[in-house]
Design an enzyme around this catalytic site. Sequence first.
Site, short mmCIF file in Angstrom:
data_model
loop_
_atom_site.label_atom_id
_atom_site.label_comp_id
_atom_site.label_asym_id
_atom_site.label_seq_id
_atom_site.Cartn_x
_atom_site.Cartn_y
_atom_site.Cartn_z
N ASP A 122 0.85 -1.19 0.00
CA ASP A 122 0.00 0.00 0.00
C ASP A 122 0.89 1.24 0.00
O ASP A 122 1.69 1.44 0.92
CB ASP A 122 -0.88 -0.03 1.24
CG ASP A 122 -1.94 1.07 1.25
OD1 ASP A 122 -1.86 1.97 0.39
OD2 ASP A 122 -2.84 1.02 2.10
N ASP A 128 -7.71 7.22 -7.24
CA ASP A 128 -9.12 7.17 -6.87
C ASP A 128 -9.58 8.57 -6.44
O ASP A 128 -8.98 9.16 -5.53
CB ASP A 128 -9.30 6.18 -5.72
CG ASP A 128 -10.76 5.85 -5.44
OD1 ASP A 128 -11.62 6.72 -5.65
OD2 ASP A 128 -11.04 4.71 -5.01
N GLU A 172 -5.71 5.97 -19.14
CA GLU A 172 -5.69 7.19 -19.95
C GLU A 172 -6.03 6.90 -21.40
O GLU A 172 -6.80 7.63 -22.04
CB GLU A 172 -4.30 7.82 -19.84
CG GLU A 172 -4.15 9.18 -20.48
CD GLU A 172 -2.78 9.78 -20.19
OE1 GLU A 172 -2.47 10.83 -20.76
OE2 GLU A 172 -2.03 9.19 -19.37
#
Length: 214
Positions: free
Chosen positions: A96, A118, A195
């Site tokens: 993480d 996010d 993207e």
Amino acid sequence: MRVRNKPWADEYIKEHADYIVTEPEKYIGKWQDRFAKSQPLNVEIGSGKGQFIIETARRNPDINFIGIELQKTVIAIALKKYMETPLPNLQFLLTDGANVDELFQPNEIEKLYLNFSDPWPKKRHAKRRLTSPNFLKTYQVVLQNEGQIEFKTDNRGLFEYSLVSFNNYPLEFDYVSLDLHQSEENEDNVETEYEQKFSAKGPIYKLVAHFKKV
């Protein structure tokens, strides 16, 4: 990005331990040992399936790169793509990236990339956004003096929030674009998988900023 677990991911990661770290605590302060030679270190938080970090590392052989990704299957897909043409200046890290100051020593990183993080659109979740002040604090610890944060998103709300957050911290802006793909900067732009897929639906926003010199 949510990807269904692949049964082969665990074994593939174990088989390619020279290219991916699963126990970052062993390398705090020793990340350069993972590379062919000691060079400036750039890090992407949330590297997804690896398209951006692999191509960026290929274009910049004089910089060492680490791509951080939390999802095991996603990083295994990135690793598989990378193994087609391994590079001596790229490593992956399965962890993480939210607590980056617990993964790297102070002033260890030259540049941080945040690509299509996010957006956490609900106001009560604002602290979870990777461009919020609590995260900026951790970036300031690990970045070198005047080290940069490079941020891209297709989410207008997150981009506006990030502009305010960076400005108020404060950081100094090096580059801001409201439509990256229609700018001169796009000539050298390395796209992520996300993207490529979603840029046709609207503009890509980008900003580059650095913490003020102390």
